[in-house]
Design a protein around this motif. Structure first.
Motif, PDB file in Angstrom:
ATOM      1  N   PRO A 260       0.869  -1.113  -0.087  1.00  0.00           N
ATOM      2  CA  PRO A 260       0.011   0.144  -0.005  1.00  0.00           C
ATOM      3  C   PRO A 260       0.821   1.135   0.196  1.00  0.00           C
ATOM      4  O   PRO A 260       0.355   2.299  -0.589  1.00  0.00           O
ATOM      5  CB  PRO A 260      -0.791   0.085   1.218  1.00  0.00           C
ATOM      6  N   HIS A 261       1.996   1.265   0.573  1.00  0.00           N
ATOM      7  CA  HIS A 261       2.805   2.584   0.551  1.00  0.00           C
ATOM      8  C   HIS A 261       3.464   2.640  -0.796  1.00  0.00           C
ATOM      9  O   HIS A 261       3.387   3.593  -1.155  1.00  0.00           O
ATOM     10  CB  HIS A 261       4.059   2.205   1.707  1.00  0.00           C
ATOM     11  N   ILE A 262       3.971   1.488  -1.327  1.00  0.00           N
ATOM     12  CA  ILE A 262       4.460   1.744  -2.587  1.00  0.00           C
ATOM     13  C   ILE A 262       3.346   2.217  -3.568  1.00  0.00           C
ATOM     14  O   ILE A 262       3.849   3.188  -4.415  1.00  0.00           O
ATOM     15  CB  ILE A 262       5.099   0.291  -3.229  1.00  0.00           C
ATOM     16  N   LEU A 263       2.162   1.672  -3.556  1.00  0.00           N
ATOM     17  CA  LEU A 263       1.261   2.222  -4.405  1.00  0.00           C
ATOM     18  C   LEU A 263       0.977   3.629  -4.314  1.00  0.00           C
ATOM     19  O   LEU A 263       0.523   4.295  -5.231  1.00  0.00           O
ATOM     20  CB  LEU A 263       0.069   1.424  -4.565  1.00  0.00           C
TER      21      LEU A 263
ATOM     22  N   GLU B  13       2.563   6.137  -3.028  1.00  0.00           N
ATOM     23  CA  GLU B  13       4.059   6.900  -3.399  1.00  0.00           C
ATOM     24  C   GLU B  13       3.735   7.136  -4.950  1.00  0.00           C
ATOM     25  O   GLU B  13       3.777   8.233  -5.452  1.00  0.00           O
ATOM     26  CB  GLU B  13       5.171   6.272  -3.002  1.00  0.00           C
ATOM     27  N   THR B  14       3.469   5.861  -5.596  1.00  0.00           N
ATOM     28  CA  THR B  14       3.508   6.039  -7.031  1.00  0.00           C
ATOM     29  C   THR B  14       2.094   6.737  -7.355  1.00  0.00           C
ATOM     30  O   THR B  14       2.331   7.622  -8.384  1.00  0.00           O
ATOM     31  CB  THR B  14       3.090   4.683  -7.470  1.00  0.00           C
ATOM     32  N   LEU B  15       0.970   6.787  -7.035  1.00  0.00           N
ATOM     33  CA  LEU B  15      -0.007   7.256  -7.106  1.00  0.00           C
ATOM     34  C   LEU B  15       0.132   8.957  -6.912  1.00  0.00           C
ATOM     35  O   LEU B  15      -0.216   9.857  -7.863  1.00  0.00           O
ATOM     36  CB  LEU B  15      -1.355   6.832  -6.298  1.00  0.00           C
TER      37      LEU B  15
END
Lengths: 331, 331
Positions: free
Chosen positions: B198-201, B203-205
């Motif tokens: 969830p953190h990676i997504l 940041e990406t968003l």
């Protein structure tokens, strides 16, 4: 700000979350408002609450034609072609707007039917994961952005179109929304990033979490709950808005995929560093917090520009507002 | 449920969001609790509120050694090696637990120092995007999952370890958390999916939205706000937890990348259909809503299993609970 009044009745076709909430809010103003709903249960529920609602599309359109109403198309995208044809047949002189979340495909439908001088595109950036009349509520739009398109302003618009544009802006403002002008293509590029990609990533996260089985779902806390919230939206609505914005969504999706590919490469390298993604994501989120929406005090963080439809220089003011994401006030 | 009482004082090292909130909650019980904070500002702020807090690590550990306290390591991962060495030097007989979000790397540190018979791993699934003593609050853990590891139960544990395990479980339960047993590797695989990805997504968003400039940020509404919320977390904390769970995160990240690659292929094909991703994501989200967390009535949706530490069959009960994501009660 000069307070304008909508110059005609408003007729809303489709009383789901957006159309129903708009009906509720407008009914608290001096504007005459009535609506049509295809599902009899929604129509009768709304009528039972005392709203002026019909389940007869032709009769509703004939009424709109008689009192020259502003028609709001508040159905999902797939219903629009049929509805536009009905408009042409039963209310051929009425101006209209819509609330569909993708503007390009709607504008193509409108243009192909020769209706551009009767149409002003709209998109209120408000919603919940729920849908239908039962999800509608008062004050859904307060403080929300409501995009109003202005492509036709470059196409030698009629005086009637300028009046229509003003009425659509006035209607959005009258329910507490902040009107942000944008052209069709610019709007679609922006919402691919901040509305459609979030759905794609939420669906993806929900699946990967679920793949972890009962333990993963049991441990899931705030980050997973928030990151997957919009995956609870009715799938057909998500599909309709994502697929009709294909080209812009592909651009946003490819940017996301590139970031994830790079993150993967960094993480699996000997340095295993994710600082590039994480630092950039953090800075972006902080910028978003500073620039969008309203403060806890209810004061809008958006800059405001003032303009008069059709006056000299109004197009450059619109373009400036579009570039800034600024809200406008009309005088 | 039999109400156990923690059999010894609790000494918390690190008074940030998690350690500080734990101190606040335990201070409302009959358990003696005191703490250490490295940053003098946090330590003095906590002391000013009347808590028993020191800025002297050695003195705090000597006190813990004297009263045989249960030590809680509540610092971020990077501080752990030094802290474990200090524990070995100044409180060599105290049992301890931790609250770090990745358990594999902590267990390696513990094992390499020969401390496994004094250690029970823990991970409370609670938090906000904020950190530090000022972010700490009462009741942060109420209804939250608190993972307690049990790998050492297979390694011929001492009676003291079984007592320690019971005390750690009791401590988590005493602040309102639901204790979910899991082994180190199983835990890390699960949290990669529901906490680190969830953190990676997010940041990406956040980055892709920001790339859209002022208009995109101005139009961003609920889906973007929720989808990027955890990108506002202190980047060094995110980096530490993601990078220390590299192997499990790579698995989850690759599943996400595969889903996005497939979605891209479907969207750009002539059928341009996203139904596969969207339907699966919707089903997953609904399953999550049904199976995790608490209902609006405050009733846990998690199944419960009862066990007694060290009793015949307790390992198979632990394994069953791990597989179900069930909470346990000890008797």
């Amino acid at each position: 700000m000069t307070i304008h009044k909508i110059s005609r009745p408003v007729c809303i076709l489709g009383l789901g979350l957006i159309g129903g909430s708009l009906l509720r809010d407008l009914a608290t103003t001096t504007t005459t408002v009535y609506g049509f709903n295809r599902s009899p249960s929604g129509a009768s529920a709304a009528a039972k609450e005392g709203f002026d609602v019909s389940g007869d599309l032709v009769a509703t359109l004939q009424r709109a034609a008689t009192d020259d109403a502003l028609i709001v198309l508040a159905t999902p995208m797939p219903a629009l072609p049929t509805l536009l044809d009905a408009l042409n047949e039963h209310a051929p002189n009425c101006g209209f707007t819509d609330v569909v979340s993708v503007k390009g495909e709607v504008y193509d439908l409108v243009r192909s039917r020769g209706m551009t001088d009767r149409y002003v595109g709209g998109h209120p950036m408000a919603g919940t994961a729920d849908s239908g009349w039962t999800a509608s509520q008062n004050d859904l739009f307060r403080g929300a952005a409501w995009v109003i398109t202005f492509d036709h302003a470059y196409e030698d618009p009629s005086e009637d179109w300028l009046k229509l544009w003003l009425d659509v802006v006035t209607m959005a403002a009258s329910v507490g929304a902040e009107v942000i002008p944008a052209r069709v293509a610019t709007h679609d590029e922006a919402v691919a990033r901040i509305s459609h990609l979030p759905h794609i990533l939420a669906e993806t996260l929900a699946i990967v979490g679920d793949n972890g089985g009962a333990l993963a779902l049991s441990l899931a806390a705030g980050s997973f709950r928030d990151g997957t919230r919009v995956a609870g939206t009715n799938p057909s609505l998500v599909q309709a808005m994502c697929e009709t914005n294909r080209d812009a969504l592909l651009v946003a999706l490819d940017e996301a995929r590139k970031l994830l590919d790079d993150a993967r490469a960094h993480l699996s390298s000997p340095e295993k560093s994710l600082s590039e993604l994480i630092d950039a994501g953090y800075r972006s989120r902080i910028r978003y917090e500073a620039r969008s929406g309203t403060s806890p005090l209810g004061i809008s963080a958006r800059p405001v520009l003032r303009l008069h439809p059709g006056a000299a220089g109004w197009l450059s003011t619109l373009e400036q507002a579009e570039g800034l994401g600024a809200r406008i006030e009309v005088f």
